[in-house]
Design an enzyme around this catalytic site. Structure first.
Site, PDB file in Angstrom:
ATOM      1  N   GLU A 139      -0.038   0.876   9.755  1.00 15.29           N
ATOM      2  CA  GLU A 139      -1.247   1.570  10.173  1.00 15.29           C
ATOM      3  C   GLU A 139      -1.078   2.053  11.609  1.00 15.29           C
ATOM      4  O   GLU A 139      -0.305   1.469  12.366  1.00 15.29           O
ATOM      5  CB  GLU A 139      -2.465   0.646  10.107  1.00 15.29           C
TER       6      GLU A 139
ATOM      7  N   TYR B 191      -9.264   0.877  -5.127  1.00 16.01           N
ATOM      8  CA  TYR B 191      -8.886  -0.522  -4.923  1.00 16.01           C
ATOM      9  C   TYR B 191      -8.890  -1.316  -6.234  1.00 16.01           C
ATOM     10  O   TYR B 191      -8.265  -2.363  -6.323  1.00 16.01           O
ATOM     11  CB  TYR B 191      -9.826  -1.183  -3.894  1.00 16.01           C
TER      12      TYR B 191
ATOM     13  N   CYS C  42       0.858  -1.181   0.000  1.00 17.92           N
ATOM     14  CA  CYS C  42       0.000   0.000   0.000  1.00 17.92           C
ATOM     15  C   CYS C  42       0.895   1.232   0.000  1.00 17.92           C
ATOM     16  O   CYS C  42       1.759   1.371   0.856  1.00 17.92           O
ATOM     17  CB  CYS C  42      -0.891  -0.033   1.243  1.00 17.92           C
TER      18      CYS C  42
ATOM     19  N   CYS D 242      -3.164   7.673  -1.675  1.00 12.75           N
ATOM     20  CA  CYS D 242      -4.474   7.786  -2.332  1.00 12.75           C
ATOM     21  C   CYS D 242      -5.550   8.363  -1.411  1.00 12.75           C
ATOM     22  O   CYS D 242      -6.482   9.010  -1.889  1.00 12.75           O
ATOM     23  CB  CYS D 242      -4.952   6.429  -2.820  1.00 12.75           C
TER      24      CYS D 242
ATOM     25  N   HIS E  78     -12.514   5.906  -2.846  1.00 12.50           N
ATOM     26  CA  HIS E  78     -11.515   4.949  -2.341  1.00 12.50           C
ATOM     27  C   HIS E  78     -11.845   3.524  -2.785  1.00 12.50           C
ATOM     28  O   HIS E  78     -10.945   2.696  -2.932  1.00 12.50           O
ATOM     29  CB  HIS E  78     -11.368   5.060  -0.821  1.00 12.50           C
TER      30      HIS E  78
ATOM     31  N   THR F 253      -3.650   4.232   7.621  1.00 16.84           N
ATOM     32  CA  THR F 253      -2.543   3.823   6.769  1.00 16.84           C
ATOM     33  C   THR F 253      -1.729   5.045   6.376  1.00 16.84           C
ATOM     34  O   THR F 253      -2.283   6.023   5.881  1.00 16.84           O
ATOM     35  CB  THR F 253      -3.077   3.155   5.486  1.00 16.84           C
TER      36      THR F 253
ATOM     37  N   CYS G 141      -4.928  -0.220  -7.099  1.00 21.76           N
ATOM     38  CA  CYS G 141      -3.780  -0.596  -6.251  1.00 21.76           C
ATOM     39  C   CYS G 141      -3.720  -2.097  -6.019  1.00 21.76           C
ATOM     40  O   CYS G 141      -2.660  -2.712  -6.135  1.00 21.76           O
ATOM     41  CB  CYS G 141      -3.821   0.164  -4.926  1.00 21.76           C
TER      42      CYS G 141
ATOM     43  N   GLU H  65      -6.635  -5.897   4.048  1.00 23.17           N
ATOM     44  CA  GLU H  65      -7.116  -4.583   3.628  1.00 23.17           C
ATOM     45  C   GLU H  65      -8.129  -4.720   2.490  1.00 23.17           C
ATOM     46  O   GLU H  65      -9.023  -3.886   2.335  1.00 23.17           O
ATOM     47  CB  GLU H  65      -5.956  -3.685   3.204  1.00 23.17           C
TER      48      GLU H  65
HETATM   49 FE1  SF4 Z   1      -3.350   1.897   0.055  1.00 19.26          FE
HETATM   50 FE2  SF4 Z   1      -4.746   1.088  -2.041  1.00 19.26          FE
HETATM   51 FE3  SF4 Z   1      -5.869   2.713  -0.239  1.00 19.26          FE
HETATM   52 FE4  SF4 Z   1      -3.954   3.574  -1.925  1.00 19.26          FE
HETATM   53  S1  SF4 Z   1      -6.026   2.847  -2.465  1.00 19.26           S
HETATM   54  S2  SF4 Z   1      -4.120   4.007   0.253  1.00 19.26           S
HETATM   55  S3  SF4 Z   1      -2.645   1.803  -2.040  1.00 19.26           S
HETATM   56  S4  SF4 Z   1      -5.178   0.613   0.073  1.00 19.26           S
HETATM   57 FE    FE Z   2      -6.626   1.281   2.120  1.00 22.84          FE
END
Ligand code: SF4
Ligand code: FE
Length: 482
Positions: A257, A296, A100, A104, A292, A191, A299, A447
């Protein structure tokens, strides 16, 4: 100021006086602790990649505020093309870090606040959009990493914020002053917060009028007075203290985290983006979560690419790469991973303009995207473990491999195909272990389940956005029911 280099970013974090606790002790900086440094490196990658000409189009973009070239992580999306490129950038960052990369959440908070503050001001005559734009301008100019903090500890899930036995279980305003507010509470599972310059705090649920003090959004620097964080444990975290690059699987990158505590933190008026307008709490949550959940689809797919590659190499290294069942498992993993990507791209392509002018993803498809993410990485992980074999969890340590008398036995008996060294084979197995069971499993496996909201949160949104009445009408029309 122009975009920072990765090194400048590290220095900028090192200079801050962020209060971080790990194993009961205060840590001087995330930049200088072996457990925290890989996590900082993942954020650093978002700066390093932005400096590479081959990634310029994905990693950087012109600011809509002043036309300057900025890191895309600080951008307000102004088209569906921007939304698609965001997902592609995240896949790239996942591929390059296998973890991660944390930045983001700030980008998603920027975009959710941009439209929500605009609409709140329109209705209530507040001035949050202006406050937010001033903050955004500074964030872009200084190339900040900004954490987006949403998740409150929540205490008794059956009770509203103001009905909790302990009123601080949701972050709230405890004092209103002429020049600002004082807030108290905590944000859990943050995070990347120890690697960020600023944090944007948002409410975690839709609220009623009785929860006025809890409907609050603002930004503060992470070294603000009375803010501190307690880093969470991860499986195999102390392996990072042993100095073995092989045993940790991914020695350069990671994510951590923290439980972040706001113990009476002062927020000046100009950094407040919501303060008591409970009717906009739900909109902010829904939009941030939507962005968000889209994230996902980028990422986790990038990390999935690395895991699929690692599984394929593990099979090659033990001579099973050509077995038809192995090939089929790799196809299945690819199919699942690309299905995740498809929904990330789909919710982006179907995005639409908000009243404020920025673009919002299609919320139904973004929630479908994240719902898939709560499932498919588990199957991808299962298949990777299947291909890797038991050695992934029974292999001796690097110390044994390097041992003057034991080493030759490890080398001899744990070799697969003759052309590949035992060390190479063990390195790839450790990477799979890291992604499926070790420190990176927090950012990939678990996650995938809970990040950006647990499965039920998406199902509620899918129910709300699914338009069941329209579907019933379609059925009535076909069946000729009047
Ligand atoms: Fe982490 Fe993915 Fe969230 Fe970005 S989108 S902060 S890489 S979990
Ligand atoms: Fe996340």
């Amino acid at each position: 100021m122009a975009m920072m280099t990765g090194e400048q970013y590290v220095e900028s974090i090192r200079k801050m006086k962020i209060k971080i606790f790990l194993f009961g002790e205060q840590v001087s900086s995330a930049a200088d602790h072996p457990i925290l440094r890989p996590s900082l490196n993942s954020v650093k990658a978002t700066y390093d990649l932005a400096k590479k000409p081959e990634y310029e189009d994905l990693m950087t973009v012109k600011s809509h505020l002043n036309g300057a070239r900025i890191n895309r992580f600080g951008h307000i999306h102004h088209s569906t093309d921007d939304l698609v490129k965001k997902v592609k950038m995240q896949r790239l960052c996942g591929q390059k870090t296998a973890s991660c990369f944390q930045r983001c959440v700030g980008m998603d908070a920027f975009n959710a606040l941009f439209s929500t503050t605009f609409e709140c001001d329109e209705k209530h005559g507040t001035h949050y959009h202006k406050n937010f734009l001033a903050f955004l301008k500074e964030a872009q100019e200084k190339d900040w990493t900004v954490d987006g903090a949403m998740t409150d500890p929540k205490g008794d899930r059956g009770l509203a914020p103001s009905r909790q036995a302990d009123p601080d279980l949701y972050l709230r305003v405890v004092e209103r002053r002429k020049d600002g507010i004082v807030v108290r509470g905590a944000k859990a599972h943050q995070t990347g917060i120890c690697n960020s310059h600023q944090v944007i705090v948002m409410p975690t649920i839709a609220m009623g009028p009785e929860d006025k003090d809890y409907a609050v959004s603002f930004a503060v620097p992470l070294d603000v007075e009375n803010l501190f964080m307690i880093i969470g444990r991860q499986s195999c975290d102390t392996r990072k203290l042993e100095g073995s690059s092989m045993d940790v699987g991914n020695c350069e990158f990671g994510g951590v985290e923290a439980l972040t505590i706001f113990d009476n933190v002062f927020v000046p008026n100009e950094r407040i983006f919501l303060n008591g307008e409970t009717d906009y709490s739900g909109m902010l949550v829904e939009r941030f979560a939507g962005y968000h959940r889209q994230s996902y689809g980028g990422c986790k797919v990038g990390v999935g690419d690395v895991l699929i590659g690692a599984a394929a190499l593990a099979a090659d290294y033990n001579g099973a790469g050509k077995a038809s069942h192995v090939k089929d498992k790799l196809i299945e993993m690819t199919h699942l991973n690309e299905t995740l990507y498809s929904s990330g791209i789909a919710c982006s392509s179907e995005g639409a303009k908000t009243k404020s002018g920025n673009y919002l993803i299609d919320l139904l498809l973004a929630n479908v995207c994240k719902q898939n993410v709560t499932r498919f990485p588990y199957e991808i992980t299962r298949l990777a473990e299947d291909i890797a074999g038991g050695l992934m969890v029974t292999a001796p340590s690097e110390k044994d491999l390097r041992h003057p008398t034991l080493g030759k036995y490890v080398e001899k008996y744990l070799r697969g195909v003759a052309a590949v060294s035992t060390e190479t084979r063990l390195r790839i197995l450790r990477l799979i272990e890291n992604l499926t069971l070790g420190t990176a499993a927090v950012g990939y496996r678990t996650e995938s389940m809970h990040g950006a909201g647990s499965p039920q949160a998406q199902r509620i949104m899918i129910a709300r956005q699914g338009n069941l009445e329209q579907k019933k009408q379609l059925a009535r029309d076909i069946a000729k029911i009047k």
